[in-house]
Design a protein around this motif. Structure first.
Motif, PDB file in Angstrom:
ATOM      1  N   ILE A 182       0.845  -1.200   0.000  1.00 33.80           N
ATOM      2  CA  ILE A 182       0.000   0.000   0.000  1.00 33.80           C
ATOM      3  C   ILE A 182       0.881   1.251   0.000  1.00 33.80           C
ATOM      4  O   ILE A 182       0.662   2.181  -0.781  1.00 33.80           O
ATOM      5  CB  ILE A 182      -0.951   0.006   1.216  1.00 33.80           C
ATOM      6  CG1 ILE A 182      -1.898  -1.194   1.155  1.00 33.80           C
ATOM      7  CG2 ILE A 182      -1.739   1.312   1.278  1.00 33.80           C
ATOM      8  CD1 ILE A 182      -2.714  -1.405   2.408  1.00 33.80           C
ATOM      9  N   VAL A 183       1.895   1.263   0.855  1.00 32.09           N
ATOM     10  CA  VAL A 183       2.790   2.412   0.954  1.00 32.09           C
ATOM     11  C   VAL A 183       3.592   2.577  -0.341  1.00 32.09           C
ATOM     12  O   VAL A 183       3.818   3.704  -0.800  1.00 32.09           O
ATOM     13  CB  VAL A 183       3.714   2.265   2.185  1.00 32.09           C
ATOM     14  CG1 VAL A 183       4.771   3.342   2.212  1.00 32.09           C
ATOM     15  CG2 VAL A 183       2.892   2.309   3.467  1.00 32.09           C
ATOM     16  N   GLU A 184       3.995   1.455  -0.948  1.00 32.66           N
ATOM     17  CA  GLU A 184       4.719   1.532  -2.221  1.00 32.66           C
ATOM     18  C   GLU A 184       3.835   2.129  -3.311  1.00 32.66           C
ATOM     19  O   GLU A 184       4.289   2.935  -4.120  1.00 32.66           O
ATOM     20  CB  GLU A 184       5.224   0.147  -2.637  1.00 32.66           C
ATOM     21  CG  GLU A 184       6.388  -0.322  -1.798  1.00 32.66           C
ATOM     22  CD  GLU A 184       6.816  -1.755  -2.099  1.00 32.66           C
ATOM     23  OE1 GLU A 184       6.077  -2.493  -2.795  1.00 32.66           O
ATOM     24  OE2 GLU A 184       7.894  -2.134  -1.624  1.00 32.66           O
ATOM     25  N   GLU A 185       2.565   1.742  -3.318  1.00 30.79           N
ATOM     26  CA  GLU A 185       1.641   2.290  -4.313  1.00 30.79           C
ATOM     27  C   GLU A 185       1.414   3.780  -4.074  1.00 30.79           C
ATOM     28  O   GLU A 185       1.358   4.573  -5.014  1.00 30.79           O
ATOM     29  CB  GLU A 185       0.310   1.531  -4.292  1.00 30.79           C
ATOM     30  CG  GLU A 185      -0.600   1.904  -5.437  1.00 30.79           C
ATOM     31  CD  GLU A 185      -1.855   1.049  -5.509  1.00 30.79           C
ATOM     32  OE1 GLU A 185      -2.757   1.426  -6.267  1.00 30.79           O
ATOM     33  OE2 GLU A 185      -1.945   0.012  -4.814  1.00 30.79           O
ATOM     34  N   GLN A 186       1.300   4.172  -2.803  1.00 29.67           N
ATOM     35  CA  GLN A 186       1.150   5.602  -2.481  1.00 29.67           C
ATOM     36  C   GLN A 186       2.348   6.391  -2.998  1.00 29.67           C
ATOM     37  O   GLN A 186       2.193   7.455  -3.587  1.00 29.67           O
ATOM     38  CB  GLN A 186       1.053   5.806  -0.968  1.00 29.67           C
ATOM     39  CG  GLN A 186      -0.281   5.548  -0.367  1.00 29.67           C
ATOM     40  CD  GLN A 186      -0.285   5.848   1.129  1.00 29.67           C
ATOM     41  OE1 GLN A 186       0.703   5.630   1.821  1.00 29.67           O
ATOM     42  NE2 GLN A 186      -1.410   6.319   1.610  1.00 29.67           N
ATOM     43  N   SER A 187       3.524   5.854  -2.760  1.00 23.28           N
ATOM     44  CA  SER A 187       4.749   6.521  -3.186  1.00 23.28           C
ATOM     45  C   SER A 187       4.774   6.677  -4.706  1.00 23.28           C
ATOM     46  O   SER A 187       5.124   7.747  -5.228  1.00 23.28           O
ATOM     47  CB  SER A 187       5.964   5.718  -2.705  1.00 23.28           C
ATOM     48  OG  SER A 187       7.158   6.355  -3.073  1.00 23.28           O
ATOM     49  N   ALA A 188       4.385   5.633  -5.420  1.00 21.73           N
ATOM     50  CA  ALA A 188       4.353   5.689  -6.884  1.00 21.73           C
ATOM     51  C   ALA A 188       3.337   6.722  -7.370  1.00 21.73           C
ATOM     52  O   ALA A 188       3.608   7.463  -8.323  1.00 21.73           O
ATOM     53  CB  ALA A 188       4.034   4.312  -7.445  1.00 21.73           C
ATOM     54  N   LEU A 189       2.186   6.789  -6.720  1.00 20.75           N
ATOM     55  CA  LEU A 189       1.159   7.764  -7.120  1.00 20.75           C
ATOM     56  C   LEU A 189       1.623   9.194  -6.874  1.00 20.75           C
ATOM     57  O   LEU A 189       1.378  10.088  -7.691  1.00 20.75           O
ATOM     58  CB  LEU A 189      -0.149   7.502  -6.371  1.00 20.75           C
ATOM     59  CG  LEU A 189      -0.938   6.278  -6.823  1.00 20.75           C
ATOM     60  CD1 LEU A 189      -2.089   6.003  -5.858  1.00 20.75           C
ATOM     61  CD2 LEU A 189      -1.459   6.467  -8.231  1.00 20.75           C
ATOM     62  N   ARG A 190       2.288   9.416  -5.752  1.00 25.98           N
ATOM     63  CA  ARG A 190       2.786  10.770  -5.455  1.00 25.98           C
ATOM     64  C   ARG A 190       3.833  11.186  -6.492  1.00 25.98           C
ATOM     65  O   ARG A 190       3.854  12.328  -6.951  1.00 25.98           O
ATOM     66  CB  ARG A 190       3.356  10.823  -4.045  1.00 25.98           C
ATOM     67  CG  ARG A 190       2.281  10.829  -2.985  1.00 25.98           C
ATOM     68  CD  ARG A 190       2.848  11.088  -1.596  1.00 25.98           C
ATOM     69  NE  ARG A 190       1.798  11.062  -0.614  1.00 25.98           N
ATOM     70  CZ  ARG A 190       1.580  10.062   0.233  1.00 25.98           C
ATOM     71  NH1 ARG A 190       2.366   9.001   0.229  1.00 25.98           N
ATOM     72  NH2 ARG A 190       0.586  10.111   1.097  1.00 25.98           N
ATOM     73  N   LYS A 191       4.707  10.241  -6.823  1.00 23.97           N
ATOM     74  CA  LYS A 191       5.735  10.533  -7.822  1.00 23.97           C
ATOM     75  C   LYS A 191       5.075  10.833  -9.166  1.00 23.97           C
ATOM     76  O   LYS A 191       5.460  11.776  -9.853  1.00 23.97           O
ATOM     77  CB  LYS A 191       6.690   9.347  -7.951  1.00 23.97           C
ATOM     78  CG  LYS A 191       7.801   9.586  -8.932  1.00 23.97           C
ATOM     79  CD  LYS A 191       8.741   8.412  -9.034  1.00 23.97           C
ATOM     80  CE  LYS A 191       9.825   8.726 -10.047  1.00 23.97           C
ATOM     81  NZ  LYS A 191      10.636   7.581 -10.356  1.00 23.97           N
ATOM     82  N   ASP A 192       4.082  10.054  -9.543  1.00 24.37           N
ATOM     83  CA  ASP A 192       3.375  10.265 -10.801  1.00 24.37           C
ATOM     84  C   ASP A 192       2.700  11.634 -10.813  1.00 24.37           C
ATOM     85  O   ASP A 192       2.712  12.321 -11.836  1.00 24.37           O
ATOM     86  CB  ASP A 192       2.342   9.155 -11.026  1.00 24.37           C
ATOM     87  CG  ASP A 192       1.609   9.315 -12.337  1.00 24.37           C
ATOM     88  OD1 ASP A 192       2.280   9.435 -13.387  1.00 24.37           O
ATOM     89  OD2 ASP A 192       0.356   9.317 -12.327  1.00 24.37           O
TER      90      ASP A 192
END
Length: 112
Positions: free
Chosen positions: A51-61
């Motif tokens: 979940i945290v990895e996906e959040q990080s990817a979304l923020r970067k995107d």
């Protein structure tokens, strides 16, 4: 000439590997911070890591593609709900207090 090409390919491959390591470190840092602040169990860490990895990817995107920001904001809210499902009520209280503290500190920095 062959050695030069080999060195160039090797350097390119290593650069890609280094970037992958950097990308994951943001999520890993966040998970480590949550573990420390909220005393997460190993089971909770395992559930929260993707979940945290996906959040990080979304923020970067969102940073790289501002036109995706609104769509990513909705996805981030869904991920936050998933996080809340994993945390205990006591951990939720600690998280809420930490978020309020961070917001207050952010407002202080803006005034200075």
């Amino acid at each position: 000439m062959k050695k030069l090409i080999l060195v160039a390919l090797l350097a390119t491959g290593l650069n890609g590997f280094a970037q992958e390591a950097v990308k994951k470190s943001g999520a890993d840092k966040m998970l480590q911070k949550m573990t420390t602040e909220l005393s997460l169990t190993s089971d909770q860490q395992a559930l929260l890591k993707p979940i945290v990895e996906e959040q990080s990817a979304l923020r970067k995107d969102s940073k790289e593609n501002p036109d995706h920001a609104e769509n990513n904001k909705v996805k981030l809210k869904e991920l936050n709900k998933k996080i809340k499902e994993v945390l205990t009520p006591a951990q939720l209280e600690i998280q809420k207090a930490n978020m309020e503290k961070a917001k207050a500190e952010g407002k202080k920095e803006g005034k200075e």
